[in-house]
Design a protein around this motif. Structure first.
Motif, PDB file in Angstrom:
ATOM      1  N   SER A   1       0.817  -1.099   0.110  1.00  0.00           N
ATOM      2  CA  SER A   1       0.131   0.091  -0.062  1.00  0.00           C
ATOM      3  C   SER A   1       0.812   1.278   0.057  1.00  0.00           C
ATOM      4  O   SER A   1       0.441   2.253  -0.625  1.00  0.00           O
ATOM      5  N   LEU A   2       1.923   1.156   0.587  1.00  0.00           N
ATOM      6  CA  LEU A   2       3.089   2.413   0.775  1.00  0.00           C
ATOM      7  C   LEU A   2       3.566   2.402  -0.605  1.00  0.00           C
ATOM      8  O   LEU A   2       4.052   3.635  -1.209  1.00  0.00           O
ATOM      9  N   GLU A   3       3.665   1.446  -1.616  1.00  0.00           N
ATOM     10  CA  GLU A   3       4.167   1.643  -2.817  1.00  0.00           C
ATOM     11  C   GLU A   3       3.227   2.278  -3.908  1.00  0.00           C
ATOM     12  O   GLU A   3       3.522   3.041  -4.488  1.00  0.00           O
ATOM     13  N   VAL A   4       1.920   2.101  -3.524  1.00  0.00           N
ATOM     14  CA  VAL A   4       0.742   2.623  -4.245  1.00  0.00           C
ATOM     15  C   VAL A   4       1.076   4.219  -3.707  1.00  0.00           C
ATOM     16  O   VAL A   4       0.838   5.105  -4.561  1.00  0.00           O
ATOM     17  N   ALA A   5       1.200   4.425  -2.421  1.00  0.00           N
ATOM     18  CA  ALA A   5       1.155   5.620  -1.994  1.00  0.00           C
ATOM     19  C   ALA A   5       2.460   6.458  -2.467  1.00  0.00           C
ATOM     20  O   ALA A   5       2.416   7.928  -2.808  1.00  0.00           O
ATOM     21  N   LEU A   6       3.409   5.925  -2.836  1.00  0.00           N
ATOM     22  CA  LEU A   6       4.831   6.531  -3.317  1.00  0.00           C
ATOM     23  C   LEU A   6       4.426   6.815  -4.589  1.00  0.00           C
ATOM     24  O   LEU A   6       4.615   7.987  -5.242  1.00  0.00           O
ATOM     25  N   MET A   7       3.624   6.164  -5.590  1.00  0.00           N
ATOM     26  CA  MET A   7       3.309   6.628  -6.914  1.00  0.00           C
ATOM     27  C   MET A   7       2.255   7.564  -6.767  1.00  0.00           C
ATOM     28  O   MET A   7       2.462   8.274  -7.645  1.00  0.00           O
ATOM     29  N   ARG A   8       1.367   7.754  -5.703  1.00  0.00           N
ATOM     30  CA  ARG A   8       0.719   8.656  -5.789  1.00  0.00           C
ATOM     31  C   ARG A   8       1.353  10.072  -5.889  1.00  0.00           C
ATOM     32  O   ARG A   8       0.892  11.158  -6.367  1.00  0.00           O
ATOM     33  N   THR A   9       2.229  10.139  -4.845  1.00  0.00           N
ATOM     34  CA  THR A   9       2.950  11.237  -4.758  1.00  0.00           C
ATOM     35  C   THR A   9       3.417  11.937  -6.080  1.00  0.00           C
ATOM     36  O   THR A   9       3.683  13.016  -6.333  1.00  0.00           O
ATOM     37  N   PHE A  10       3.824  10.872  -7.120  1.00  0.00           N
ATOM     38  CA  PHE A  10       4.423  11.399  -8.277  1.00  0.00           C
ATOM     39  C   PHE A  10       3.431  11.775  -9.174  1.00  0.00           C
ATOM     40  O   PHE A  10       3.764  12.249 -10.473  1.00  0.00           O
ATOM     41  N   CYS A  11       2.137  11.855  -8.853  1.00  0.00           N
ATOM     42  CA  CYS A  11       1.040  12.317  -9.815  1.00  0.00           C
ATOM     43  C   CYS A  11       0.744  13.954  -9.470  1.00  0.00           C
ATOM     44  O   CYS A  11       0.105  14.575 -10.263  1.00  0.00           O
ATOM     45  N   VAL A  12       1.713  14.715  -8.793  1.00  0.00           N
ATOM     46  CA  VAL A  12       1.884  15.964  -8.458  1.00  0.00           C
ATOM     47  C   VAL A  12       3.181  16.531  -9.233  1.00  0.00           C
ATOM     48  O   VAL A  12       4.245  16.152  -8.574  1.00  0.00           O
ATOM     49  N   PRO A  13       2.812  17.390 -10.009  1.00  0.00           N
ATOM     50  CA  PRO A  13       4.062  17.837 -10.885  1.00  0.00           C
ATOM     51  C   PRO A  13       5.127  18.550  -9.879  1.00  0.00           C
ATOM     52  O   PRO A  13       6.138  18.448 -10.284  1.00  0.00           O
ATOM     53  N   SER A  14       4.608  19.426  -8.937  1.00  0.00           N
ATOM     54  CA  SER A  14       5.670  19.805  -8.025  1.00  0.00           C
ATOM     55  C   SER A  14       6.662  18.937  -7.255  1.00  0.00           C
ATOM     56  O   SER A  14       7.938  19.167  -7.068  1.00  0.00           O
ATOM     57  N   VAL A  15       5.913  17.589  -7.036  1.00  0.00           N
ATOM     58  CA  VAL A  15       6.750  16.737  -6.452  1.00  0.00           C
ATOM     59  C   VAL A  15       7.700  15.920  -7.474  1.00  0.00           C
ATOM     60  O   VAL A  15       8.765  15.546  -7.223  1.00  0.00           O
ATOM     61  N   SER A  16       7.119  15.587  -8.542  1.00  0.00           N
ATOM     62  CA  SER A  16       7.616  14.749  -9.490  1.00  0.00           C
ATOM     63  C   SER A  16       8.983  15.698 -10.254  1.00  0.00           C
ATOM     64  O   SER A  16       9.945  15.317 -10.670  1.00  0.00           O
ATOM     65  N   LYS A  17       8.837  16.958 -10.392  1.00  0.00           N
ATOM     66  CA  LYS A  17       9.781  17.930 -11.140  1.00  0.00           C
ATOM     67  C   LYS A  17      10.921  17.841 -10.017  1.00  0.00           C
ATOM     68  O   LYS A  17      12.251  17.568 -10.698  1.00  0.00           O
ATOM     69  N   LEU A  18      10.758  17.777  -8.880  1.00  0.00           N
ATOM     70  CA  LEU A  18      12.001  17.750  -8.052  1.00  0.00           C
ATOM     71  C   LEU A  18      12.581  16.570  -8.037  1.00  0.00           C
ATOM     72  O   LEU A  18      13.780  16.409  -8.134  1.00  0.00           O
ATOM     73  N   LEU A  19      12.042  15.295  -8.050  1.00  0.00           N
ATOM     74  CA  LEU A  19      12.604  13.860  -8.171  1.00  0.00           C
ATOM     75  C   LEU A  19      13.179  13.838  -9.412  1.00  0.00           C
ATOM     76  O   LEU A  19      14.127  13.313  -9.597  1.00  0.00           O
ATOM     77  N   ASP A  20      12.496  14.216 -10.558  1.00  0.00           N
ATOM     78  CA  ASP A  20      13.011  14.132 -11.908  1.00  0.00           C
ATOM     79  C   ASP A  20      14.433  14.784 -12.050  1.00  0.00           C
ATOM     80  O   ASP A  20      15.210  14.341 -12.712  1.00  0.00           O
TER      81      ASP A  20
END
Length: 284
Positions: free
Chosen positions: A40-59
């Protein structure tokens, strides 16, 4: 049904969700639902990547492209150290200090911190409602809220809602407002999907690739720009997890903990020091 299967539940119901939340959360994560919490926390991790401000930092950091397994393990270690030992234990404090040090290198909005924190509470609860071998009781749900709220305070997150219901509403409103497609979402999502596939033999990848998306809801798939799996595949994956849950009810209660850090970790075969978790060779 094994006659002692609900022993931990009986103990949990006797505890207080406010004052005993660390003990309850320890039993939930290490004994009652260890595999489910990880998934479930793997799914939660994926959910956070659906937010551009979060994914742009990680990218931008390229951690998920260059070192996806280590990035996954580092996150898991910190979360599980806190979950296993509690936020006021020596190891739990070290894990929070290390997490704060890593986060301090980046400019992260408080509202994003709040959302990520909320996923640790509500995604496991929602997973359990669908696939748990038993339903979480109110004490377990509330203890998750109180546990992660205290962790959030120690992370210096501001304006954490004071009730379970308020924080859940924040979680849902945030997703409605900020889940949007971005190329950075897709890149980080694909890197994470490839990580999950790397845990299986290569000949299985073509069959497993669409299955890795079957548990993601439509809003997530749209934010990633991923193709939606067929209803047949979604139902097949969901039904397999429900069958697993029914089988687990026949098993005796777990007598030893099964936290992620209790087993060898791919990125740290010789063990790890909390102070070095997350190091990339570019530490400040």
């Amino acid at each position: 049904m094994h006659p002692k299967r609900y022993n931990n539940l009986h103990e949990i119901k006797q505890l207080d969700a406010v004052s005993d939340h660390c003990q309850i959360y320890h039993l939930m994560t290490g004994y009652e639902f260890p595999w489910d919490m990880v998934r479930s926390l793997e799914v939660a991790l994926m959910r956070t990547f659906c937010v551009p401000s979060v994914s742009k930092l990680l990218d931008k950091t390229q951690e998920f492209n260059k070192r996806p397994q280590k990035r996954y393990d580092d996150t898991s270690i910190i979360v599980v150290e806190i979950s296993k030992w509690g936020y006021d234990d020596t190891r739990g404090k070290q894990a929070i200090e290390r997490m704060n040090a890593i986060h301090s290198r980046f400019k992260i909005a408080n509202e994003d911190f709040l959302y990520v924190l909320s996923t640790f509470i509500y995604d496991p609860i929602r997973w359990n409602a669908r696939f748990g071998w038993r339903a979480m009781c109110d004490n377990e749900k509330l203890s998750s809220f109180y546990f992660w709220r205290e962790v959030g305070i120690r992370m210096h997150i501001q304006d954490i809602p004071e009730t379970y219901e308020e924080f859940e509403r924040y979680n849902l409103d945030y997703e409605e407002k900020y889940f949007r497609f971005a190329e950075s979402n897709r890149r980080v999502g694909e890197a994470t999907q490839n990580l999950f596939l790397s845990w299986f033999p290569s000949w299985m990848h073509s069959a497993l690739k669409p299955a890795t998306l079957a548990l993601l809801d439509d809003s997530m798939l749209d934010a990633f720009g991923f193709e939606h799996p067929s209803n047949f595949l979604r139902n097949a994956v969901a039904n397999s997890l429900k069958i697993r849950a029914r089988v687990l009810r026949l098993f005796p209660p777990r007598l030893t903990s099964d936290f992620y850090i209790d087993s060898p970790i791919r990125s740290y075969p010789d063990g790890y020091e909390i102070a070095n978790v997350g190091a990339s060779g570019k530490e400040d």
